[in-house]
Design an enzyme around this catalytic site. Structure first.
Site, short mmCIF file in Angstrom:
data_model
loop_
_atom_site.label_atom_id
_atom_site.label_comp_id
_atom_site.label_asym_id
_atom_site.label_seq_id
_atom_site.Cartn_x
_atom_site.Cartn_y
_atom_site.Cartn_z
N PRO A 92 0.83 -1.22 0.00
CA PRO A 92 0.00 0.00 0.00
C PRO A 92 0.86 1.26 0.00
O PRO A 92 0.40 2.33 -0.42
CB PRO A 92 -0.83 -0.12 1.28
CG PRO A 92 -0.26 -1.24 2.07
CD PRO A 92 0.58 -2.07 1.17
N GLU A 119 2.42 -8.03 8.08
CA GLU A 119 2.77 -6.61 7.93
C GLU A 119 3.60 -6.37 6.66
O GLU A 119 3.99 -5.24 6.36
CB GLU A 119 3.53 -6.09 9.16
CG GLU A 119 2.68 -6.00 10.42
CD GLU A 119 1.37 -5.24 10.19
OE1 GLU A 119 1.40 -4.17 9.58
OE2 GLU A 119 0.32 -5.74 10.62
N ARG A 161 -4.36 -8.09 -20.55
CA ARG A 161 -5.30 -7.75 -21.63
C ARG A 161 -4.70 -6.77 -22.63
O ARG A 161 -5.25 -6.55 -23.69
CB ARG A 161 -6.64 -7.26 -21.07
CG ARG A 161 -6.58 -5.95 -20.33
CD ARG A 161 -7.89 -5.67 -19.62
NE ARG A 161 -8.98 -5.32 -20.52
CZ ARG A 161 -9.14 -4.13 -21.10
NH1 ARG A 161 -8.27 -3.16 -20.88
NH2 ARG A 161 -10.16 -3.91 -21.90
N ASP A 176 -11.07 2.58 -23.90
CA ASP A 176 -11.13 2.34 -22.46
C ASP A 176 -10.86 3.60 -21.65
O ASP A 176 -10.09 4.46 -22.08
CB ASP A 176 -10.06 1.32 -22.05
CG ASP A 176 -10.48 -0.11 -22.34
OD1 ASP A 176 -11.67 -0.34 -22.59
OD2 ASP A 176 -9.59 -0.98 -22.32
N1 SAM Z 1 1.64 -2.70 7.17
C1 SAM Z 1 1.46 -2.49 5.78
C2 SAM Z 1 1.28 -1.01 5.50
O1 SAM Z 1 0.50 -0.39 6.20
O2 SAM Z 1 1.87 -0.49 4.52
C3 SAM Z 1 0.25 -3.26 5.29
C4 SAM Z 1 0.47 -4.72 5.15
S1 SAM Z 1 -0.91 -5.53 4.41
C5 SAM Z 1 -1.86 -5.97 5.81
C6 SAM Z 1 -0.24 -7.05 3.86
C7 SAM Z 1 0.11 -7.13 2.41
O3 SAM Z 1 -1.03 -6.86 1.61
C8 SAM Z 1 1.15 -6.15 1.91
O4 SAM Z 1 2.45 -6.59 2.19
C9 SAM Z 1 0.86 -6.14 0.43
O5 SAM Z 1 1.44 -7.24 -0.23
C10 SAM Z 1 -0.64 -6.30 0.37
N2 SAM Z 1 -1.38 -5.05 0.20
C11 SAM Z 1 -2.23 -4.48 1.08
N3 SAM Z 1 -2.76 -3.36 0.59
C12 SAM Z 1 -2.27 -3.20 -0.66
C13 SAM Z 1 -2.45 -2.22 -1.66
N4 SAM Z 1 -3.25 -1.18 -1.49
N5 SAM Z 1 -1.78 -2.36 -2.82
C14 SAM Z 1 -0.96 -3.42 -3.02
N6 SAM Z 1 -0.75 -4.38 -2.09
C15 SAM Z 1 -1.39 -4.29 -0.92
#
Ligand code: SAM
Length: 238
Positions: A92, A119, A161, A176
């Site tokens: 994220p 995490e 795609r 698109d």
């Molecule tokens: N502690 C992290 C943070 O706040 O940045 C969040 C970890 S999340 C619970 C666990 C995993 O979900 C991440 O390591 C990632 O691979 C994935 N993930 C969660 N949200 C995401 C997003 N918005 N975009 C891409 N991957 C995401």
């Protein structure tokens, strides 16, 4: 195009074998390999996580199973005649994944996706593999998922795609939302048969046969919708 995906829930990636991406895999346009990270652990519990240094809640994914798994993928890709893959780590806290990123991924020969859980993955993994891979940390939106698998499904489908030959009609992504040929705007309303449906009519211009007028109308509608829902995409044009 070769795609490797690493996850502790390999079954989560099964939907990629359906529909458009599934057909591209069957036709040999995409060579998909899904790996279980736990196959690269050495203890009887197949542990992939531990408590974070510095304290705090949650667990962090251990670097060593990731290194062993990624090294084995790099070896296998090399044997397959491929060089320097792009390593996509969904987080994220990463750069925003957009249609431009999807277009870019679609042009690559080899991608590895590393699905985090808990995490996330020990940050040294991205640093350690930066020499052997082009590392991209990408976010699919401003919200937090429980794991990277859903994000990878999104990114792979958006990119696949756009791979030439994957869509039946190569023109079909030109209109698109976000596409360059659509000036990066949102797509306007769309209609099919019947002309009258439950008291609602198709806009008459679409039945006129006047291609230039239809194109103009679509452009206007696209602009209106963009102004309504995503004024940020108009880039100061309003
Ligand atoms: N502690 C992290 C943070 O706040 O940045 C969040 C970890 S999340 C619970 C666990 C995993 O979900 C991440 O390591 C990632 O691979 C994935 N993930 C969660 N949200 C995401 C997003 N918005 N975009 C891409 N991957 C995401």
């Amino acid at each position: 195009m070769r795609i490797d995906i690493v996850s502790v829930f390999p079954e989560y990636l099964e939907p990629l074998r359906l529909s458009l991406v599934g057909k591209a895999i069957e036709r040999g346009q995409i060579d998909l390999h899904v790996h279980d990270l736990r196959d690269f652990t050495s203890d009887k519990h197949r542990t992939v996580d531990d408590a974070p240094f510095g304290g705090g809640p949650g667990m962090v994914m251990l670097p060593e199973p990731w290194a062993l798994c990624l090294e084995s993928i790099l070896e296998s890709g090399k044997a397959d005649g491929r060089s320097k893959p792009t390593l996509v780590i969904p987080v994220p806290s990463g750069r925003q994944f957009t249609q431009r990123q999807a277009e870019d991924l679609a042009s690559l020969d080899w991608m590895i996706f590393a699905c985090g859980r808990y995490e996330g993955i020990d940050s040294r993994v991205a640093d350690y593999f930066a020499e052997r891979c082009e590392v991209r940390e990408l976010s699919i939106g401003d919200y937090v998922l429980a794991g990277g698998e859903a994000a990878v499904l999104v990114m792979v489908e958006a990119a696949a795609r756009l791979v030439p030959g994957v869509l039946g009609n190569p023109e079909s992504h030109n209109d698109d939302s976000f596409s360059e040929s659509n000036e990066g705007f949102l797509e306007g309303p769309i209609y099919t048969r019947p002309e009258q449906w439950r008291g609602l009519a198709v806009p008459p211009i679409l039945l006129s046969g006047d291609h230039a007028a239809v194109a103009n109308w679509r452009k206007e509608q696209s602009r209106e919708r963009t102004a309504k829902y995503r004024p940020d995409l108009l880039g100061g044009q309003e």
